[in-house]
Motif scaffolding. Structure first.
Motif, PDB file in Angstrom:
ATOM      1  N   ILE A  63     -13.124  48.348 -11.090  1.00  0.00           N
ATOM      2  CA  ILE A  63     -12.335  49.567 -10.893  1.00  0.00           C
ATOM      3  C   ILE A  63     -13.121  50.574 -10.063  1.00  0.00           C
ATOM      4  O   ILE A  63     -12.575  51.195  -9.142  1.00  0.00           O
ATOM      5  CB  ILE A  63     -11.921  50.159 -12.257  1.00  0.00           C
ATOM      6  CG1 ILE A  63     -10.888  49.260 -12.928  1.00  0.00           C
ATOM      7  CG2 ILE A  63     -11.386  51.573 -12.110  1.00  0.00           C
ATOM      8  CD1 ILE A  63     -10.633  49.589 -14.378  1.00  0.00           C
TER       9      ILE A  63
ATOM     10  N   ILE B  61     -12.072  52.229  -6.480  1.00  0.00           N
ATOM     11  CA  ILE B  61     -12.043  53.687  -6.302  1.00  0.00           C
ATOM     12  C   ILE B  61     -12.933  54.072  -5.123  1.00  0.00           C
ATOM     13  O   ILE B  61     -12.583  54.944  -4.321  1.00  0.00           O
ATOM     14  CB  ILE B  61     -12.467  54.405  -7.598  1.00  0.00           C
ATOM     15  CG1 ILE B  61     -11.405  54.203  -8.679  1.00  0.00           C
ATOM     16  CG2 ILE B  61     -12.685  55.897  -7.345  1.00  0.00           C
ATOM     17  CD1 ILE B  61     -11.804  54.736 -10.039  1.00  0.00           C
TER      18      ILE B  61
ATOM     19  N   ILE C 111      -6.471  48.478  -9.104  1.00  0.00           N
ATOM     20  CA  ILE C 111      -6.986  49.330 -10.182  1.00  0.00           C
ATOM     21  C   ILE C 111      -6.070  49.237 -11.396  1.00  0.00           C
ATOM     22  O   ILE C 111      -6.532  49.120 -12.534  1.00  0.00           O
ATOM     23  CB  ILE C 111      -7.136  50.791  -9.698  1.00  0.00           C
ATOM     24  CG1 ILE C 111      -8.266  50.888  -8.690  1.00  0.00           C
ATOM     25  CG2 ILE C 111      -7.374  51.733 -10.868  1.00  0.00           C
ATOM     26  CD1 ILE C 111      -8.333  52.225  -7.978  1.00  0.00           C
TER      27      ILE C 111
ATOM     28  N   THR D 101      -7.175  47.780 -15.061  1.00  0.00           N
ATOM     29  CA  THR D 101      -7.105  48.587 -16.281  1.00  0.00           C
ATOM     30  C   THR D 101      -6.246  47.904 -17.340  1.00  0.00           C
ATOM     31  O   THR D 101      -6.561  47.978 -18.534  1.00  0.00           O
ATOM     32  CB  THR D 101      -6.575  50.002 -15.997  1.00  0.00           C
ATOM     33  OG1 THR D 101      -5.338  49.919 -15.314  1.00  0.00           O
ATOM     34  CG2 THR D 101      -7.573  50.809 -15.218  1.00  0.00           C
TER      35      THR D 101
END
Length: 157
Positions: free
Chosen positions: A60, A64, A88, A92
């Motif tokens: 992740i 980002i 992402i 998650t």
């Protein structure tokens, strides 16, 4: 804008170092548990779950970072940004599913310590990635709309 993204990149690096530190600390704890022969199935499942969650968290952070690079390149509303946001969201959700492996260990701790509130805290921690996934899903929908509007605007000009 470049200064702000640089600051965010530094913060992402610090978070990655913290996750790696926690992984090393967990490894030392597992090594000690093996030496004193206090391993039980719930502890093994919890350790595997935490290591997988750390890998998902590092993934992740990578996506980002890629989003921040796209912002630096003045391409925040592109299909590459949308792809990163989708990844992402998937990571998650995988982290949410993975962290369910921590709950047997939390249950055992709550049972032996006679602390039923510990189970609620464990469930709350496990639910955090799901809340983040829902938020990222909303951001993904907004980004899709922005890309469609940008594409429409580019065609009219």
């Amino acid at each position: 804008m470049h200064i702000r993204t640089t600051l965010l990149k530094i913060i992402l690096g610090l978070i990655a170092l913290f996750i790696l530190f926690l992984g090393v600390t967990l490894a030392f704890g597992l090594h000690h548990s093996i030496q004193v022969q206090q391993m039980f199935p719930e502890k093994i499942i919890c350790a595997v779950s935490l290591y997988l969650a750390a890998l998902f968290a590092l993934g992740i952070l990578l996506f980002i970072y890629r989003l921040l690079k796209l912002i630096d390149q003045s391409q925040p509303f592109s299909t590459a940004a949308l792809t990163n946001v989708q990844r992402i969201r998937v990571l998650t959700l995988l982290m949410f599913v993975d962290l369910w492996g921590v709950l047997p260990f939390v249950y055992r701790l709550a049972d032996t310590g006679d602390a039923p509130g510990l189970m609620v805290i464990g469930l709350g921690i496990v639910a955090v990635p799901f809340v983040v996934a829902v938020f990222v899903s909303t951001i993904e929908k907004l980004l899709r709309s922005a890309i469609a509007l940008k594409h429409e605007h580019d065609l009219t000009v």
